[in-house]
Design a protein around this motif. Structure first.
Motif, short mmCIF file in Angstrom:
data_model
loop_
_atom_site.label_atom_id
_atom_site.label_comp_id
_atom_site.label_asym_id
_atom_site.label_seq_id
_atom_site.Cartn_x
_atom_site.Cartn_y
_atom_site.Cartn_z
N GLU A 99 0.82 -1.20 0.00
CA GLU A 99 0.00 0.00 0.00
C GLU A 99 0.87 1.27 0.00
O GLU A 99 0.57 2.24 -0.70
N ALA A 100 1.94 1.26 0.80
CA ALA A 100 2.84 2.41 0.83
C ALA A 100 3.46 2.66 -0.55
O ALA A 100 3.61 3.82 -0.98
N THR A 101 3.79 1.59 -1.25
CA THR A 101 4.41 1.72 -2.57
C THR A 101 3.42 2.27 -3.59
O THR A 101 3.76 3.14 -4.39
N GLY A 143 -10.77 2.62 0.30
CA GLY A 143 -11.91 1.76 0.58
C GLY A 143 -12.72 2.22 1.78
O GLY A 143 -12.37 3.17 2.48
N PRO A 144 -13.81 1.53 2.04
CA PRO A 144 -14.64 1.90 3.19
C PRO A 144 -14.05 1.44 4.52
O PRO A 144 -14.40 1.96 5.57
N ASP A 145 -13.15 0.45 4.48
CA ASP A 145 -12.58 -0.11 5.70
C ASP A 145 -11.22 0.55 5.97
O ASP A 145 -10.32 0.48 5.13
N ARG A 146 -11.06 1.18 7.13
CA ARG A 146 -9.81 1.84 7.47
C ARG A 146 -8.85 0.91 8.20
O ARG A 146 -7.82 1.34 8.72
N GLY A 147 -9.15 -0.38 8.22
CA GLY A 147 -8.31 -1.32 8.95
C GLY A 147 -6.92 -1.45 8.37
O GLY A 147 -5.92 -1.47 9.09
N HIS A 148 -6.83 -1.55 7.02
CA HIS A 148 -5.52 -1.78 6.39
C HIS A 148 -4.88 -0.49 5.92
O HIS A 148 -3.66 -0.44 5.72
N VAL A 149 -5.68 0.58 5.73
CA VAL A 149 -5.12 1.88 5.33
C VAL A 149 -5.70 2.95 6.27
O VAL A 149 -6.69 3.61 5.94
N PRO A 150 -5.12 3.12 7.46
CA PRO A 150 -5.63 4.15 8.37
C PRO A 150 -5.44 5.54 7.78
O PRO A 150 -4.60 5.75 6.90
N ILE A 241 10.60 4.98 -17.10
CA ILE A 241 9.76 5.14 -15.92
C ILE A 241 8.72 4.03 -15.80
O ILE A 241 8.19 3.78 -14.72
N VAL A 242 8.45 3.34 -16.91
CA VAL A 242 7.51 2.21 -16.87
C VAL A 242 7.98 1.16 -15.89
O VAL A 242 7.17 0.49 -15.22
N MET A 243 9.30 0.98 -15.76
CA MET A 243 9.85 -0.02 -14.86
C MET A 243 9.61 0.31 -13.39
O MET A 243 9.72 -0.57 -12.54
N ASP A 244 9.28 1.56 -13.09
CA ASP A 244 9.05 1.94 -11.69
C ASP A 244 7.92 1.13 -11.07
O ASP A 244 7.93 0.86 -9.86
N TYR A 245 6.96 0.75 -11.89
CA TYR A 245 5.79 0.06 -11.35
C TYR A 245 6.08 -1.39 -10.99
O TYR A 245 5.25 -2.05 -10.35
N SER A 246 7.27 -1.88 -11.36
CA SER A 246 7.66 -3.22 -10.90
C SER A 246 7.89 -3.23 -9.40
O SER A 246 7.90 -4.30 -8.77
N GLN A 247 8.06 -2.05 -8.81
CA GLN A 247 8.29 -1.98 -7.37
C GLN A 247 7.09 -2.51 -6.59
O GLN A 247 7.25 -3.01 -5.47
N PHE A 248 5.90 -2.42 -7.18
CA PHE A 248 4.72 -2.97 -6.49
C PHE A 248 4.85 -4.48 -6.32
O PHE A 248 4.49 -5.04 -5.28
N GLY A 249 5.37 -5.15 -7.34
CA GLY A 249 5.59 -6.59 -7.24
C GLY A 249 6.59 -6.94 -6.15
O GLY A 249 6.38 -7.87 -5.35
N TRP A 250 7.70 -6.18 -6.10
CA TRP A 250 8.70 -6.43 -5.05
C TRP A 250 8.12 -6.16 -3.67
O TRP A 250 8.36 -6.92 -2.72
N ALA A 251 7.39 -5.06 -3.53
CA ALA A 251 6.81 -4.72 -2.23
C ALA A 251 5.84 -5.79 -1.76
O ALA A 251 5.81 -6.15 -0.58
N THR A 252 5.02 -6.29 -2.69
CA THR A 252 4.09 -7.36 -2.34
C THR A 252 4.84 -8.62 -1.92
O THR A 252 4.47 -9.30 -0.95
N LEU A 253 5.92 -8.94 -2.65
CA LEU A 253 6.71 -10.13 -2.33
C LEU A 253 7.35 -10.01 -0.95
O LEU A 253 7.26 -10.93 -0.12
N TRP A 254 8.02 -8.87 -0.68
CA TRP A 254 8.67 -8.71 0.63
C TRP A 254 7.63 -8.68 1.75
O TRP A 254 7.87 -9.24 2.83
N GLY A 255 6.49 -8.03 1.51
CA GLY A 255 5.46 -7.98 2.53
C GLY A 255 4.95 -9.36 2.89
O GLY A 255 4.67 -9.65 4.06
#
Length: 299
Positions: A99-101, A143-150, A241-255
């Motif tokens: 989410e932060a990414t 989203g409507p739920d603030r549990g995962h994104v306060p 700059i298109v490659m920047d969005y690969s960071q979402f995959g890495w962030a999801t993997l590390w998370g």
């Protein structure tokens, strides 16, 4: 071979930069879980690159690269950049990595807004549509739920993206007269006096693992900057700059691997919307830059 005629290498370098950057953010989150204060983490993030760059310049007798006629502009960029770094690294400690990414991907949206308001650039319907699309993506992720994104995490992430966009405009201005290494060094060096006093209050007593984490943050941050700079030297911004969005995959993997966190459905729905807005802006910038180049060639 011309400096800007190696597109596949540029894409590879940018992809490596995003992987390295994701490692830095992972280490920042680990530092937070170990109770390391964020200002202290930021100090070592800045100190290690500054020392290593200075050592390299001295050893290669290239100190002339640090000559500048714009010290005040560097100082202003360093202060705004330090505040932006506080938000960028802070949101990683508040929200899950994915989410932060994704919130960081909204920086191009704010860059368009700032370009129109500060630089008085003409922004057409395509880029304004991308702005609306990006903001819609944020609403979906929240989203409507603030549990995962306060709310505090959402505000911090948006503030970080806004700061990144503001810094990008300043770097665009500095790039007219300064070398990339000069900009990186002064950003790191000038932020240290503002961060150093926090060491007095937080202390620097860490176990070996803690020092390894702090060292890894500094080194990975430096390598990410070098790789991103190298990619821009041999590639076009709108392409790499298109490659920047690969960071979402890495962030999801590390998370998932390190913290056992997987994004909820709202993130999986909102992330493609935010990414699409960024790609639309990149595509439009590419079209406009080609038009300007053709017009200049004709003139």
């Amino acid at each position: 071979m011309p400096a800007r005629d190696r597109p596949f290498l540029a894409l590879g370098l940018r992809l490596a930069a995003m992987a390295t950057l994701s490692i830095m953010l992972l280490l920042v989150k680990l530092a937070g879980t170990r109770g390391m204060p964020l200002p202290e983490t930021m100090f070592w993030r800045q100190a290690i690159p500054a020392v290593l760059i200075l050592a390299w310049l001295v050893s290669t007798r290239r100190m002339h690269l640090l000559r500048t006629a714009r010290p005040w502009i560097h100082f202003r960029r360093a202060m705004i950049g330090t505040a932006g770094m506080f938000l960028t690294l802070g949101v990683v400690q508040i929200l899950p990595l994915a989410e932060a990414t994704v919130l960081g991907f909204t920086a191009p949206v704010f860059a368009v807004i700032l370009s129109a308001t500060l630089l008085k650039e003409q922004v057409g319907p395509w880029r304004w549509a991308a702005v609306v699309l990006g903001l819609a993506g944020i609403l979906v992720i929240a989203g409507p739920d603030r549990g995962h994104v306060p709310l505090v995490g959402l505000a911090t992430g948006i503030g970080a993206a806004f700061a990144v966009a503001l810094v990008s405009i300043q770097i665009r201005d500095l790039g007219r007269t300064e070398q990339p290494l000069t900009v990186v060094f002064y950003f790191s060096a000038m932020s240290l006096p503002a961060l150093a006093p926090f060491l007095v209050f937080t202390g620097i007593n860490h176990d070996p693992v803690g020092w390894l984490i702090l060292g890894g943050i500094g080194l990975s941050g430096l390598f990410a900057q070098v790789l991103m700079t190298a990619a821009l030297r041999i590639g076009v911004v709108s392409s790499v700059i298109v490659m920047d969005y690969s960071q979402f995959g890495w962030a999801t993997l590390w998370g998932w691997l390190v913290f056992g966190q997987l994004p909820p459905g709202t993130t999986w729905l909102g992330a493609p919307i935010v990414i699409a807005s960024g790609l639309l802006i990149a595509w439009r910038e590419h079209v406009l830059s080609r038009r300007r180049a053709d017009a200049a060639a004709t003139a």
